[in-house]
Design an enzyme around this catalytic site. Sequence first.
Site, short mmCIF file in Angstrom:
data_model
loop_
_atom_site.label_atom_id
_atom_site.label_comp_id
_atom_site.label_asym_id
_atom_site.label_seq_id
_atom_site.Cartn_x
_atom_site.Cartn_y
_atom_site.Cartn_z
CG ASP A 30 -2.03 0.99 1.15
OD1 ASP A 30 -3.19 0.57 1.07
OD2 ASP A 30 -1.74 2.21 1.15
CB ILE A 31 0.90 4.21 -2.21
CG1 ILE A 31 2.03 5.10 -2.72
CG2 ILE A 31 -0.36 5.04 -1.98
CD1 ILE A 31 1.80 5.61 -4.15
N GLY A 93 -15.26 3.30 4.16
CA GLY A 93 -13.94 3.89 3.95
C GLY A 93 -13.28 3.51 2.64
CD GLN A 94 -14.80 0.07 -2.29
OE1 GLN A 94 -15.94 -0.14 -1.88
NE2 GLN A 94 -14.28 -0.58 -3.31
CG HIS A 100 -8.64 -2.85 -2.32
ND1 HIS A 100 -9.57 -2.13 -3.03
CD2 HIS A 100 -8.41 -2.15 -1.19
CE1 HIS A 100 -9.88 -1.04 -2.36
NE2 HIS A 100 -9.19 -1.03 -1.23
CG LEU A 101 -8.04 -9.30 1.99
CD1 LEU A 101 -9.28 -9.01 2.84
CD2 LEU A 101 -7.87 -10.82 1.82
#
Length: 114
Positions: A30-31, A93-94, A100-101
Site C-alpha cells: 500500500d502506498i 472507507g472505500q 481489494h483485501l
Amino acid sequence: MTKTIFQKIIDRELPAEIVFEDEEIIAFWDITPAAPIHILIVPKKLITSINDIKDEDKKLIGKMFLIAKDLAKEYKINENGFRTVFNTNDDGGQTVYHLHLHLLGGRKMSWPPG
Ligand code: DGP
C-alpha cells in the site's frame, strides 16, 4: 470506462512494489501504509466492491485469503497476528473502487476500528 488505479498497476501503467502475482491476483505494498506491513491483495477481474461479488467469484475470494495467509507467513506476522479488511463504499472507507483485501500487521491493532 476510466481505469481504476489498481487496473493501471495491473496493466503496468503505474508502478507498484509487487509481492505476488499470478493470472488471477496481484498483491503489492500500500502506498500509504497504515501499519508496518500493509499489502493489498487485488483480483485482476474488475469487481467494484463486496456489493458486486457473485457466486462465480467464490473461489477467487477464497484464494485472496489463502494468499493473505501465505503473505502473513512470508512477512512474519502470522504468529503475532494481523488484520484482513475489505472496505465497502463510503461508510466503509472505500476509496478505490476495485475490490481489494487489506493485509495489515506488524503492530497491535485496536478495536473497534475508527
Ligand atoms: P480503500 O480505502 O479500502 O479503498 O483502500 C485503498 C488503498 O489503496 C489505500 O490504503 C491507499 C492505496 N492506494 C491508493 N492509490 C495507490 C497507488 O497508486 N499505489 C498503491 N500501491 N496503493 C495505492
